[in-house]
Design a protein around this motif. Structure first.
Motif, mmCIF file in Angstrom:
data_model
loop_
_atom_site.group_PDB
_atom_site.id
_atom_site.type_symbol
_atom_site.label_atom_id
_atom_site.label_comp_id
_atom_site.label_asym_id
_atom_site.label_seq_id
_atom_site.Cartn_x
_atom_site.Cartn_y
_atom_site.Cartn_z
ATOM 1 N N TYR A 58 4.942 7.169 -0.320
ATOM 2 C CA TYR A 58 3.671 7.804 -0.001
ATOM 3 C C TYR A 58 2.611 6.735 0.242
ATOM 4 N N PRO A 59 1.937 6.787 1.373
ATOM 5 C CA PRO A 59 0.890 5.786 1.650
ATOM 6 C C PRO A 59 -0.272 5.919 0.662
ATOM 7 N N LEU B 67 -4.053 5.476 -0.055
ATOM 8 C CA LEU B 67 -5.273 5.386 0.733
ATOM 9 C C LEU B 67 -6.414 4.724 -0.030
ATOM 10 N N LYS B 68 -6.456 4.950 -1.333
ATOM 11 C CA LYS B 68 -7.514 4.342 -2.158
ATOM 12 C C LYS B 68 -7.030 4.235 -3.595
ATOM 13 N N TRP C 250 -5.856 7.876 -4.475
ATOM 14 C CA TRP C 250 -5.661 8.757 -3.337
ATOM 15 C C TRP C 250 -4.401 8.326 -2.603
ATOM 16 N N PHE C 251 -3.572 9.318 -2.265
ATOM 17 C CA PHE C 251 -2.394 9.008 -1.460
ATOM 18 C C PHE C 251 -2.078 10.202 -0.568
ATOM 19 N N LYS C 252 -1.225 9.988 0.407
ATOM 20 C CA LYS C 252 -0.866 11.031 1.362
ATOM 21 C C LYS C 252 0.555 11.492 1.067
ATOM 22 N N ASP D 43 0.831 -1.208 0.000
ATOM 23 C CA ASP D 43 0.000 0.000 0.000
ATOM 24 C C ASP D 43 0.865 1.259 0.000
ATOM 25 N N THR D 44 2.029 1.177 -0.653
ATOM 26 C CA THR D 44 2.957 2.302 -0.657
ATOM 27 C C THR D 44 3.338 2.673 -2.086
ATOM 28 N N LYS E 20 -6.068 13.676 -3.865
ATOM 29 C CA LYS E 20 -7.112 12.906 -4.513
ATOM 30 C C LYS E 20 -7.062 13.143 -6.019
ATOM 31 N N VAL F 280 -3.900 14.717 2.003
ATOM 32 C CA VAL F 280 -4.451 13.659 1.155
ATOM 33 C C VAL F 280 -4.623 14.212 -0.258
#
Length: 264
Positions: free
Chosen positions: A86-87, A89-90, A97-99, A77-78, A107, A105
């Motif tokens: 970057y993590p 997220l979706k 989506w990542f952080k 998930d990276t 999008k 976040v």
């Protein structure tokens, strides 16, 4: 090009002279081919509706032609980009989506507008070669009745200078620029008083070496003539940055040249 490297942690426990290999379940997680496949295409920021990047194969391309294409991987998930991770997220066929490093976040949504591909119509990055659009200049000036004709020629080179920056999405990217060699020539009638090429390395002693490594010799402008000769201003800047040095290049009537720092 920024490369991505996976560090595979291997932990071994050896007791006396006997070592047991770890089970296959403990091996490092491999890159996700499915995630890479889902990321193919052009992605836009859902808030600004601006094109963020294009993914083709294992490479990210950017609309900004000075930004180098970037190799990427998704492991678990990276999202691996350059030295940073970057993590995620979706991720769906149309959402990503990542952080970013700041914790925001990001999008993105996949573009369905065929015209967005026009933002990437450059096979190679467009390189900033100078901080000015004027590559040649000359004029005639006089002091105490004697006329001098000066020339400045800014010559782009193939010497690359790379800088790291962060895009609007907080992802680190690498920009590439070409440095310049600048010639100054001074004539009194048909007699050459002075002529020399200037490279940024010639300003060591006036500009820190660490700064020079990231900077380009961006411009040279005529300033004035006085009893000490002709004075030119050299600009050494980090591209797209606020940091610059202004150096006076002084050419005496005897053909001798000296330099002094004006601003930093």
């Amino acid at each position: 090009m920024i490369r991505f490297y996976l560090l595979f942690p291997v932990i071994s426990l050896c007791l006396m002279s006997s070592c047991q290999s770890k089970p296959a379940a403990d091996s490092a997680v491999e890159e996700s081919a499915e995630a890479k496949s889902l990321l193919q295409g052009i992605w836009i920021d859902t808030e600004t509706e601006e094109v963020t990047f294009r993914v083709k194969g294992d490479t990210i391309f950017y609309p900004d032609s000075t930004v180098q294409p970037t190799y990427f991987k998704i492991v678990g998930d990276t999202f691996h980009v350059g030295r940073n991770r970057y993590p995620v997220l979706k991720q769906t066929p149309y959402l990503f989506w990542f952080k970013n490093l700041a914790g925001d976040v990001i999008k993105l949504s996949k573009s369905d507008d065929p015209n967005d591909v026009l933002d990437f119509n450059h096979e190679h990055p467009q390189i900033l070669t100078s901080l000015t659009d004027v590559l040649k200049a000359d004029s005639v000036v006089a002091f105490e009745g004697i006329r001098y004709h000066w020339y400045i020629a800014i010559n782009p080179t193939k010497y690359k200078v790379t800088t790291s920056s962060y895009g609007d999405d907080g992802v680190e990217v690498e920009n590439v620029y070409y440095d310049n060699i600048i010639n100054i020539s001074v004539f009194q009638g048909s007699q050459r008083v002075f002529s020399s090429d200037f490279k940024k390395q010639m300003f060591i002693g006036h500009v820190p070496e660490g700064f020079l490594e990231q900077a380009i010799l961006g411009n040279m402008q005529y300033n004035r003539i006085d009893k000490n000769g002709l004075h030119f201003d050299a600009t050494i800047c980090i591209p797209d940055g606020a940091a610059c040095y202004l150096i006076s290049v002084d050419v005496g009537f005897d053909g001798q040249c000296s330099m002094q720092l004006l601003e930093s």
